[in-house]
Design a protein around this motif. Sequence first.
Motif, PDB file in Angstrom:
ATOM      1  N   LEU A 111       0.833  -1.204   0.000  1.00  0.00           N
ATOM      2  CA  LEU A 111       0.000   0.000   0.000  1.00  0.00           C
ATOM      3  C   LEU A 111       0.868   1.255   0.000  1.00  0.00           C
ATOM      4  CD1 LEU A 111      -2.785   1.299   0.115  1.00  0.00           C
ATOM      5  CD2 LEU A 111      -2.739   1.035   2.607  1.00  0.00           C
ATOM      6  N   ASP A 112       1.936   1.256   0.799  1.00  0.00           N
ATOM      7  CA  ASP A 112       2.855   2.404   0.822  1.00  0.00           C
ATOM      8  C   ASP A 112       3.470   2.640  -0.553  1.00  0.00           C
ATOM      9  OD1 ASP A 112       2.381   2.795   3.493  1.00  0.00           O
ATOM     10  OD2 ASP A 112       4.247   1.874   4.189  1.00  0.00           O
ATOM     11  N   ARG A 115       0.921   4.040  -3.024  1.00  0.00           N
ATOM     12  CA  ARG A 115       0.706   5.479  -2.813  1.00  0.00           C
ATOM     13  C   ARG A 115       1.859   6.288  -3.393  1.00  0.00           C
ATOM     14  NH1 ARG A 115      -1.504   4.478   3.272  1.00  0.00           N
ATOM     15  NH2 ARG A 115      -3.745   4.654   2.831  1.00  0.00           N
ATOM     16  N   GLN A 116       3.074   5.777  -3.243  1.00  0.00           N
ATOM     17  CA  GLN A 116       4.231   6.483  -3.784  1.00  0.00           C
ATOM     18  C   GLN A 116       4.219   6.447  -5.318  1.00  0.00           C
ATOM     19  OE1 GLN A 116       6.285   8.321  -2.079  1.00  0.00           O
ATOM     20  NE2 GLN A 116       7.580   8.859  -3.832  1.00  0.00           N
ATOM     21  N   ALA A 118       1.568   6.445  -7.120  1.00  0.00           N
ATOM     22  CA  ALA A 118       0.576   7.446  -7.520  1.00  0.00           C
ATOM     23  C   ALA A 118       1.169   8.844  -7.438  1.00  0.00           C
ATOM     24  CB  ALA A 118      -0.666   7.334  -6.632  1.00  0.00           C
ATOM     25  N   LYS A 119       1.976   9.093  -6.402  1.00  0.00           N
ATOM     26  CA  LYS A 119       2.643  10.390  -6.290  1.00  0.00           C
ATOM     27  C   LYS A 119       3.618  10.591  -7.460  1.00  0.00           C
ATOM     28  CE  LYS A 119       3.834  11.618  -2.158  1.00  0.00           C
ATOM     29  NZ  LYS A 119       4.566  11.737  -0.874  1.00  0.00           N
ATOM     30  N   ILE A 143      -5.576  -1.671  -2.139  1.00  0.00           N
ATOM     31  CA  ILE A 143      -5.009  -0.648  -3.024  1.00  0.00           C
ATOM     32  C   ILE A 143      -6.091  -0.081  -3.932  1.00  0.00           C
ATOM     33  CG2 ILE A 143      -3.425  -0.297  -4.968  1.00  0.00           C
ATOM     34  CD1 ILE A 143      -1.550  -2.348  -3.581  1.00  0.00           C
ATOM     35  N   THR A 146      -8.351   2.320  -1.895  1.00  0.00           N
ATOM     36  CA  THR A 146      -7.732   3.552  -1.398  1.00  0.00           C
ATOM     37  C   THR A 146      -7.044   4.330  -2.517  1.00  0.00           C
ATOM     38  OG1 THR A 146      -5.779   2.223  -0.763  1.00  0.00           O
ATOM     39  CG2 THR A 146      -7.431   2.654   0.937  1.00  0.00           C
ATOM     40  N   VAL A 147      -5.915   3.829  -2.977  1.00  0.00           N
ATOM     41  CA  VAL A 147      -5.158   4.535  -4.014  1.00  0.00           C
ATOM     42  C   VAL A 147      -5.986   4.679  -5.287  1.00  0.00           C
ATOM     43  CG1 VAL A 147      -3.033   4.526  -5.374  1.00  0.00           C
ATOM     44  CG2 VAL A 147      -3.009   3.641  -3.038  1.00  0.00           C
ATOM     45  N   THR A 150      -8.255   7.842  -5.047  1.00  0.00           N
ATOM     46  CA  THR A 150      -7.688   9.124  -4.640  1.00  0.00           C
ATOM     47  C   THR A 150      -7.414   9.961  -5.884  1.00  0.00           C
ATOM     48  OG1 THR A 150      -6.649   8.065  -2.720  1.00  0.00           O
ATOM     49  CG2 THR A 150      -5.848  10.250  -3.347  1.00  0.00           C
TER      50      THR A 150
END
Length: 631
Positions: A111-112, A115-116, A118-119, A143, A146-147, A150
């Motif tokens: 998940l971390d 998110r990265q 996606a960034k 994922i 959440t991601v 977003t």
Amino acid sequence: MESSILKSPNLSSPSLGVPSIPALSSSSTSPFSSLHLRSQNHRTISLTTAGKFRVSCSLSASSPLPPHAPRRRPNYIPNRISDPNYVRIFDTTLRDGEQSPGATLTSKEKLDIARQLAKLGVDIIEAGFPAASKDDFEAVKTIAETVGNTVDENGYVPVICGLSRCNKKDIETAWEAVKYAKRPRIHTFIATSDIHLKYKLKKSKEEVIEIARNMVRFARSLGCEDVEFSPEDAGRSEREYLYEILGEVIKAGATTLNIPDTVGITLPSEFGQLIADIKANTPGIQNVIISTHCQNDLGLSTANTLSGAHSGARQVEVTINGIGERAGNASLEEVVMAIKCRGDHVLGGLFTGIDTRHIVMTSKMVEEYTGMQTQPHKAIVGANAFAHESGIHQDGMLKHKGTYEIMSPEEIGLERSNDAGIVLGKLSGRHALKDRLNELGYVLDDGQLSNLFWRFKAVAEQKKRVTDADLIALVSDEVFQPEAVWKLLDMQITCGTLGLSTSTVKLADSDGKEHVACSVGTGPVDAAYKAVDLIVKEPATLLEYSMNAVTEGIDAIATTRVLIRGDNNYSSTNAVTGESVERTFSGTGAGMDIVVSSVKAYVGALNKMLGFKEHTSTLSKTPLETNEVPA
């Protein structure tokens, strides 16, 4: 890349029919005398002096072309891209990358990383192979929820993709995992090469076409409007058969056709020709996106990917740091920076939507979570990528950075020097530390910053100056750690030549209760690990152990990496082979005391293993059904 298309002005000989890459025009005048640079927000800046000029490879100084108008990521349509020069970045770090031996990730780490990613701005995240295990299914689902929901201020949200083999059970499982995303995708595959048909599938070409057609149609019937199909081992498949099966899955509803060089056998000219031939001969190809997936067995994955993109592919499948099975995959940072550096001049104007300033942070996160250390000479993100030791190179760099650098480190999120002149030491405060971390690309929350600050102060008490490398090591040790089941509190070691090494270790469990154990061993690390085992009581085998000094000097911080395998069999299904594989778990630790660093790494690996055990125990115990068609 000696065989790279960037090495030669032509992609292949004219007889092959692949579009040639135009050579750059030469000029007797210095390319640095008059430049137009675009900054991060694409405004044009005119420079007429080379004074403190930093090369920005997105607008290479030698360009004879006028600056482009600002280019934005096109609105997402599964089977079409409105801008013909836009290349979608499909990241498969969480799926193919995790198939690297020892690269097992926990659900939290996945998940971390998602998110990265996606960034970073990747277009598609292949979050995993949901049918591999209940844990993989839950990770992909989380994922997607959440991601995958977003949405940023520009309307960007990554596509969340799940891999499946060409059978109903896999496809249903993949859809159940990804359907919660705003933009879900199913990626299904089946082998098409003669060697795979004969020895692995034991099926005829007609049977495989029927399976592929039916399974793509089935995926669409579930409500998935974005279906990717891959003919596994396309690089060794018969061309006419490829055209036929690809044409059939297009009619069945596929939106993206991925062309994998599964065993990394092709050369850039061959792979570029393969993409060109598919584009020219597959019925209905104008209604889908062509993608590439290149393995690195001959070290040509990046070159092949770029060749495929130049020949018409508008999606490229890559991984962070190039990790993956065997020799790995095409590296995201290499492909993206090659397109950024040479897209305008050699690749016909190709560009991506990646925010390259997040490359270093993403690379470091994947390196720490997977335990797959990046070699110092790795392109773009290696420790030596922007290091200059040769006297001739140093002289050139002092006179002009452009003499030996084709890109600036700041473009990928690497701050090599501190323009503000701030030197961190024992008198530095929390604000100075936070500012420096922000410059390095690390945005920490208040809790993480607080914990890191006291770690920083402890190191600063023993070192006159805390370097960027020290800070990165501390961030990795503090932030990139698995959820704590056990936490190291204190330890004491006695060792030397006069007797056996002895250790006393104090750990705290998840409830805060303290546990102490003593042990002896053949050395300090062995004794400490045995004491930890007495407390944790979870049998494990140490597979790998390595240690490195972060900086020069006897006061350097040591970073330790370990790889363990639980004696209680933790397994999952390999997406490609269909075999059950034993999971391994990595851990990292950093500290000025090498034994403390070693114990932190070991406890971290145990925490990852115990976290995986605890997570899987909460899921359904019902085993996944056996698939009818082997991968």
